[in-house]
Design a protein around this motif. Structure first.
Motif: not given
Length: 844
Positions: A595, A598, A605-606, A608-613
């Protein structure tokens, strides 16, 4: 904690304590006081009277007592919460879990702090593990997981008391506080500073004003109150009254029926007289219980009594005011003096035999979960003069505490072990060196490098009597050098032995230490060659975990060099490797690293995807430090999208976690981010306060990278408030510092700050020079968002110099860069300025 008889006298002391409580909680602050006095003077009775007179409506009254004999880990905390949640010994898991959840839901009804409630719900499993409701895997736990679990338990306990105090102010009595176990001491010293702004009033009931325990806890000491000996020993008076009543020496008008009253001279004699008049079986039960401790277990007592149904005699003891139910299957002598008097009146040989019998009874009936009874086994083995058993259980208890990251307890067990064997005619050298190496391991885990170094320095070659100890010593010595960041010394230390590590269990640690030192010393060629060799070698060995460690280091290496695409490639490979291994300890940080890259590449967008994961994995596994870091980075994304309120909310959550886990490095970063946001909102006073806090912590930690980016922000703030000379001085010094440590991103940022200020002062030549230097660095780094922002500001500078064609060329390039990295805010700003130029026909 209930009494049937009247409370006589001492009202002044009672009301002075209550007044102090009222004043403190009105200010929504916490306070710690110590009420001290000898055993039997009525400290516990004072606490009971306070609760009885002032009821339970206005305050939450919390009472817990320490085990004066066994001092089992977290015993007073466990006993209180078992009672608080109404958990019975034979409750099944779903019943106990339901009781805890319902209690939390009721507490949360009138509390608006949703973040606190969320954190508390995340911590339920750690509370359940502490109370023995669920069993977590202690067999295959590693040090990092144990540390997380330990921190999460303290975190959850703190949040329970916070939530309780937000409903009603909490008055927390800790009886016999001189005898706190090491874990509870650690918790209280962690807990008290963190509830400074919560209405929590802690009252220590102790025998000694200057005891080590009280001194350690009361670092924020506010008051002391003495229950003076001159006011009379209530316990002694109570025993006299019981004696007179039992001997029928008073009539119906409560007058003595004889003028010659023969009262035993001391309390021990009085208690002996009282016990001697009881049933023979009850006497044996009392004596056996007294040997087991101030707190004793009914199951153990029953087995030691040969299967006698002790329930009848326990009830008789209660009616005689000897003891009362404590928790689950345990009973507690109503006064430690009572138990001590009985214990010391027993013949030494009799006491020894009972302790001896207790050891083998406990081993037999609790063989499936013996670790829960180590303290009882140690106490009874030592007093039963079972030397081998004493040593065995001291070592086992210390090793388990060390494994679970209960470091204060582990140090206490190993210290007790060394003191115990000092006068024993046994071979002690092996036990001493083993304990000392364990001390070093604990101090290294806790970051106490000075203490670890002192112990290692005192160990000689003659002390290392086996290959095991030689290897263990060398590993700890190497780890100390690595943690001290003496990377050149580490390379010199490890270089001669790298090729002879084949059968060394510490081989992989050495290789990672060596590789990371190459990275730190910027020995780039050697680093890349060694990393490639290790990946090839261990990929063939099917050692995915170790390969993941190496690949992750390569990701860090490329990220520091600003080669983000190479960093991303390595971080993704590392994530896939640890995901296939189901290694959740590293999975959250792996997703977080991806994250971060990225984000640096401008792909929010990517990111945030990995941060939330990463956040989800961190919450599921209780990894607070990764959760804290991820919250900070999500806040950074939201800040750049102008969602500042959301960003501040997440940063405050992160700051709370960093404070609770006592991570100063992360606190420094959070203060820096809060300063950035306040700077953007033009709250310069608040920005300066946060920035100086970040700077102070960074300097204390000697963190050179923190110093770099904090000083850059400080320069911007000084410019904003008109302190131009201070701003230039700090930025120019920072540029030299950034060159020295190789902080390319920080260097580019410093140049941009100076360029913007030069531009605002119409010093265009200086502005062009600084923009050019910054742009060149950012272009090489591949940080598109920062590169585009720098070029945009440079275009504005051209516009103000009437260099319109140069400005248009730069703006077109800016739009291209921002489109590539999907930075819509930047694209709109560049298009707006470009259209403005065209409408003014400047382009022509």
């Amino acid at each position: 904690m209930s009494y049937d008889n009247l409370f006589i006298g001492r009202d002044n002391l009672l009301y002075s304590v209550v007044k102090l409580i009222d004043i403190t909680v009105t200010k929504c602050k916490n306070m710690v006081i110590n009420i001290y006095g000898k055993d039997g003077v009525g400290k516990t009775r004072l606490a009971a009277e306070m609760v009885a007179r002032f009821g339970r409506e206005e305050y939450s009254w919390v009472y817990t007592a320490c085990d004066q004999v066994l001092k089992q880990n977290s015993n007073p905390i466990i006993n209180f919460f078992l009672h608080y949640f109404s958990i019975a010994e034979h409750d099944e898991y779903h019943i106990s879990h339901s009781k805890i959840v319902k209690t939390f839901e009721k507490l949360a009804e009138n509390v608006s702090n949703k973040a606190l409630i969320h954190e508390l719900n995340q911590g339920i499993v750690f509370i359940e593990a502490l109370l023995g409701i669920v069993e977590l895997d202690n067999e295959h736990i590693d040090s990092e997981v144990a540390k997380n679990r330990h921190e999460n338990t303290f975190f959850a306990l703190t949040n329970i008391f916070r939530l309780m105090s937000l409903n009603r102010p909490v008055v927390f009595f800790i009886d016999n506080s001189d005898d706190l176990d090491e874990e509870t001491k650690d918790f209280l010293t962690y807990f008290i500073p963190l509830v400074e702004d919560y209405p929590i009033f802690i009252i220590l009931l102790s025998r000694d004003k200057q005891s080590e325990t009280v001194t350690k806890i009361k670092k924020i000491n506010s008051a002391d109150l003495i229950w003076s000996k001159t006011q009379g020993n209530v316990f002694f008076i109570e025993q006299i009254i019981n004696y007179v009543k039992r001997e029928n020496l008073i009539d119906s008008d409560h007058k003595l029926i004889t003028s010659e009253l023969d009262i035993p001279e001391d309390v021990n004699s009085m208690i002996l007289t009282r016990v001697d008049k009881l049933d023979d079986t009850l006497k044996l039960v009392i004596k056996t219980a007294a040997v087991l401790g101030v707190k004793f277990n009914i199951t153990t007592l029953k087995h030691m009594m040969g299967g006698t149904d002790v329930a009848k005699y326990i009830a008789e003891g209660e009616s005689e005011n000897l003891w009362e139910a404590s928790s689950r299957n345990n009973y507690l002598f109503r006064n430690s003096l009572l138990r001590d008097s009985i214990y010391h009146l027993l013949l030494k040989s009799h006491v020894k035999n009972i302790h001896f019998k207790a050891v083998y009874t406990i081993e037999k009936i609790y063989q499936e979960n013996l670790s829960e009874h180590y303290d009882e086994l140690i106490y009874n083995s030592i007093n039963g003069e079972l030397v081998d058993k004493s040593i065995e259980y001291l070592i086992k208890a210390g090793d388990l505490a060390k494994k679970l990251h209960h470091h204060a307890s582990a140090l206490s067990y190993f210290t007790k072990l060394i003191n115990y064997i000092a006068d024993k005619p046994i071979e002690k050298e092996t036990i001493i060196i083993d304990s000392n190496l364990k001390f070093v391991d604990i101090y290294l885990e806790d970051g106490n490098l000075e203490k670890a170094g002192e112990i290692l320095a005192d160990i000689t070659a003659n002390d290392l009597s086996s290959d095991f100890f030689i290897k263990k010593y060398d590993y700890l010595h190497t780890k100390l050098i690595f943690l001290q960041e003496k990377h050149r010394k580490l390379l010199n230390h490890l270089s001669p032995k790298l090729n002879s590590l084949t059968n060394n269990e510490y081989k992989n640690f050495y290789l990672i230490y060596y590789l990371d030192s190459l990275r730190f010393l910027s020995m780039n060629g050697e680093f890349e060659n060694m990393a490639a060799e290790l990946i090839e070698q261990h990929s063939n060995d099917d050692n995915d975990f170790f390969v993941g460690r190496v690949v992750n280091l390569m990701g860090v290496y490329y990220m520091e060099k600003g080669q983000y695409f190479e960093a991303l490639q390595n971080f993704k490979l590392n994530f896939n490797l640890i995901e296939s291994e189901e290694n959740y300890r590293f999975l959250a940080s792996g997703a977080h690293n991806i994250g971060t890259i990225y984000h640096k590449l401008g792909d929010k967008e990517q990111a945030i995807v990995y941060y939330r994961r990463a956040l989800k994995i961190a919450e599921d596994t209780g990894n607070r430090i990764t959760k804290c870091k991820v919250l900070c980075d999500i806040a950074l994304v939201e800040q750049r999208e102008n969602h500042t309120d959301n960003a501040i909310q997440k940063l405050n959550r992160a700051l709370d976690i960093a404070t609770l886990i006592q991570n100063d490095n992360q606190k420094s970063k959070i203060y820096y981010n809060l300063s950035q946001i306040n700077y953007g909102k033009r709250n310069f006073d608040e920005a300066l306060i946060n920035c100086l806090l970040a700077k102070s912590i960074g300097e204390k930690l000697n963190n050179r990278l923190t110093t770099s980016y904090v000083n850059s922000l400080l320069g911007k703030i000084y410019f904003a408030v008109g302190k131009v000379s201070q701003a230039k001085e700090i930025l120019l010094l920072n540029i030299e510092h950034q060159k020295e440590i190789g902080d390319s991103e920080g260097l580019a940022n410093s140049y941009v700050i100076l360029a913007i200020e030069a531009n605002s002062c119409k010093e265009f030549n200086s502005a062009d020079k600084y923009y050019s230097k910054s742009f060149d660095i950012l272009h090489k780094l591949g940080n598109k968002k920062a590169e585009g922002s720098c070029l945009y500001n440079w275009a504005v500078c051209d516009y103000e110099q009437l260099k319109y064609q140069e400005a248009i060329a730069k703006l077109n390039e800016v739009i291209s860069i921002f489109t590539e990295c999907d930075y819509s805010v930047g694209s709109r700003a560049a298009n707006s300025l470009l259209n403005s130029l065209k409408k003014s026909n400047i382009a022509d």
